[in-house]
Design a protein around this motif. Structure first.
Motif, PDB file in Angstrom:
ATOM      1  N   LEU A 142       2.769  -0.140  -1.079  1.00 20.10           N
ATOM      2  CA  LEU A 142       1.628  -0.059  -0.161  1.00 20.10           C
ATOM      3  C   LEU A 142       1.559   1.326   0.500  1.00 20.10           C
ATOM      4  CD1 LEU A 142      -0.765  -1.528   1.018  1.00 20.10           C
ATOM      5  CD2 LEU A 142       0.737  -2.602   2.688  1.00 20.10           C
ATOM      6  N   THR A 188      -7.491  -3.717   9.859  1.00 25.68           N
ATOM      7  CA  THR A 188      -6.515  -4.592   9.224  1.00 25.68           C
ATOM      8  C   THR A 188      -6.312  -5.839  10.075  1.00 25.68           C
ATOM      9  OG1 THR A 188      -4.282  -4.613   8.256  1.00 25.68           O
ATOM     10  CG2 THR A 188      -4.532  -3.426  10.338  1.00 25.68           C
ATOM     11  N   THR A 200       0.158 -10.924   9.843  1.00 26.56           N
ATOM     12  CA  THR A 200       0.751 -10.519   8.570  1.00 26.56           C
ATOM     13  C   THR A 200       2.216 -10.214   8.794  1.00 26.56           C
ATOM     14  OG1 THR A 200       0.573  -8.975   6.703  1.00 26.56           O
ATOM     15  CG2 THR A 200       0.148  -8.067   8.898  1.00 26.56           C
ATOM     16  N   THR A 254       2.753  -4.625   6.357  1.00 23.18           N
ATOM     17  CA  THR A 254       1.369  -4.143   6.251  1.00 23.18           C
ATOM     18  C   THR A 254       1.100  -3.106   7.342  1.00 23.18           C
ATOM     19  OG1 THR A 254       0.874  -6.490   5.843  1.00 23.18           O
ATOM     20  CG2 THR A 254      -1.000  -4.956   5.864  1.00 23.18           C
ATOM     21  N   VAL A 280      -5.181  -8.916   4.077  1.00 21.85           N
ATOM     22  CA  VAL A 280      -4.009  -9.577   3.475  1.00 21.85           C
ATOM     23  C   VAL A 280      -4.438 -10.952   2.947  1.00 21.85           C
ATOM     24  CG1 VAL A 280      -1.648 -10.395   3.922  1.00 21.85           C
ATOM     25  CG2 VAL A 280      -2.555  -8.443   5.215  1.00 21.85           C
ATOM     26  N   ASP A 311      -3.343  -6.204   0.646  1.00 24.18           N
ATOM     27  CA  ASP A 311      -1.947  -6.603   0.626  1.00 24.18           C
ATOM     28  C   ASP A 311      -1.943  -7.977  -0.036  1.00 24.18           C
ATOM     29  OD1 ASP A 311       0.497  -7.808   1.148  1.00 24.18           O
ATOM     30  OD2 ASP A 311       0.775  -6.771   3.048  1.00 24.18           O
TER      31      ASP A 311
END
Ligand SMILES: Cc1ncc(COP(=O)(O)O)c(C=O)c1O
Length: 367
Positions: free
Chosen positions: A64, A79, A83, A87, A129, A155
């Motif tokens: 990532l 984002t 998570t 991430t 994600v 992700d």
């Protein structure tokens, strides 16, 4: 005391199968740097996941970080705080500012309807994600990205082999990361990969993962060293042969959990969708303390007292990581905040027996 039940347990091929797979390494003495096993696993995974431009790395986290760097992302990334910290850490470690968007109540993924107000002139990417293998609202997210000229990086650590509308999770967005950590549905002990829509980024990652070394032997840029070694790739080749069995064993456990828990007042199960083929990676429950009469933490403790390990996954929100020094309030993402207080992942792995699932559910129901 009954036998200890861990929250997860690694799938493994037969010892003989693995040793057969690695035997040739004693002849070639080629143990890393895109060896035979590495190339074979990349090809097998591309076929299995129906993707192109899949690049193996030493783990998902580094994959990532590498995606963010080779795609040249800067400024801010929208984002989710619900998570695993990887991430958020990737975004921060690559010098971007995470901008946290709330999640959806039903599938825990980023709420696409709340993304647009968070976009500024500094935003370069959306990094959602596929939580527990639940696929994000990818069409809505793509529309927003197209409107503002942003990259979409998924992700997909939880989404190995998941398909949505018959399309593999790895084909969504501009890039995806999968984790092949030992606890995942498919693993290479430690490992992961990046998948790109654009071949040029695959090529650039080949350089990045080998110190920035270009084809002519010159250093093109300050790259890193995140190559997958041959023993990990060999483990992946073996595990991929048995992935069907591994997923169906998990599915059996999930069905047993559902039978046990679907009518328990105050316990919500992960929603299943008709257009999604699941990999049965996790079994999260969401506890409503008013209706159930006990909290998520009460269940966690009762299971622990019965030698059963569950996991508060994800808790706390990554926006509460210490490095932010309280800059983000959990109340800015109220749904994520509520779910983080209420969610519990129950044990799930290949070979988890119906009897053990019944034992786990028995403890929960006894509360
Ligand atoms: C959502 C999520 N992102 C990233 C990662 C990092 O993957 P890895 O452990 O392979 O570095 C994981 C798993 O550990 C994860 O669950």
């Amino acid at each position: 005391m009954d036998e200890k039940v861990m929250v997860t347990r690694s799938s493994m091929p037969d010892f003989e199968e693995y040793t057969r797979e690695i035997k040739s390494l004693w002849e070639t003495r080629w143990l890393t740097n895109s060896g035979v096993k590495h190339r074979e696993l990349e090809e097998n995974l591309c076929r299995y996941l129906k993707v192109e431009n899949l690049n193996l790395c030493v783990n998902g986290h580094q994959a990532l970080e590498a995606i963010i760097e080779v795609m040249g992302l800067k400024g801010e990334a929208v984002t989710t705080p619900f998570t695993f910290t990887s991430t958020t850490n990737s975004i921060v470690r690559k010098g971007l500012k995470p901008v946290f968007c709330d999640i959806r109540e039903d599938d825990f993924t980023i709420d696409a309807d709340k993304i647009e107000p968070l976009i500024t002139e500094k935003t370069s990417a959306i990094i959602p994600v596929h939580v527990y293998g639940n696929i994000c609202q990818y069409e809505k997210i793509q529309k927003i990205a197209d409107k503002y000229g942003l990259k979409v990086i998924y992700d997909a650590a939880h989404a190995f082999g998941v398909t949505v509308d018959s399309v593999g999770a790895g084909s969504l967005g501009d890039a995806s990361m999968f984790s092949f950590h030992a606890t995942k549905v498919f693993h290479t002990i430690e490992g992961g990969c990046a998948i790109f829509k654009d071949r040029a980024f695959y090529d650039k990652l080949n350089e990045y993962k080998n110190f920035g070394l270009g084809a002519d032997g010159e250093i093109e840029f300050a790259g890193s060293n995140i190559k997958m070694n041959e023993f990990s790739a060999a483990m992946g080749i073996c595990n991929l042969r048995h992935i069907g069995q591994s997923v169906s064993s998990r599915k059996q456990a999930v069905l047993r959990y559902r039978e046990n828990l679907e009518n328990v007042n105050g316990i919500r199960l992960n929603a299943e969708r008709e257009n999604v083929k699941s990999n049965y990676a996790y079994f999260p429950i969401v506890v409503d303390p008013e209706k159930f009469g006990k909290t998520r933490d009460d269940i966690f403790t009762a299971l622990a007292e019965n030698n059963i390990v569950a996991r508060k996954y994800f808790y706390p929100l990554t926006s509460q990581n210490k490095e932010f020094g309280g800059a983000y309030s959990a109340s800015e993402t109220p749904v994520a905040n509520k779910i983080a207080q209420r969610v519990l992942c129950l044990p799930l792995y290949e070979g988890l027996s119906n009897d053990t699932v019944d034992r786990i559910c028995g403890v929960i129901k006894s509360l």
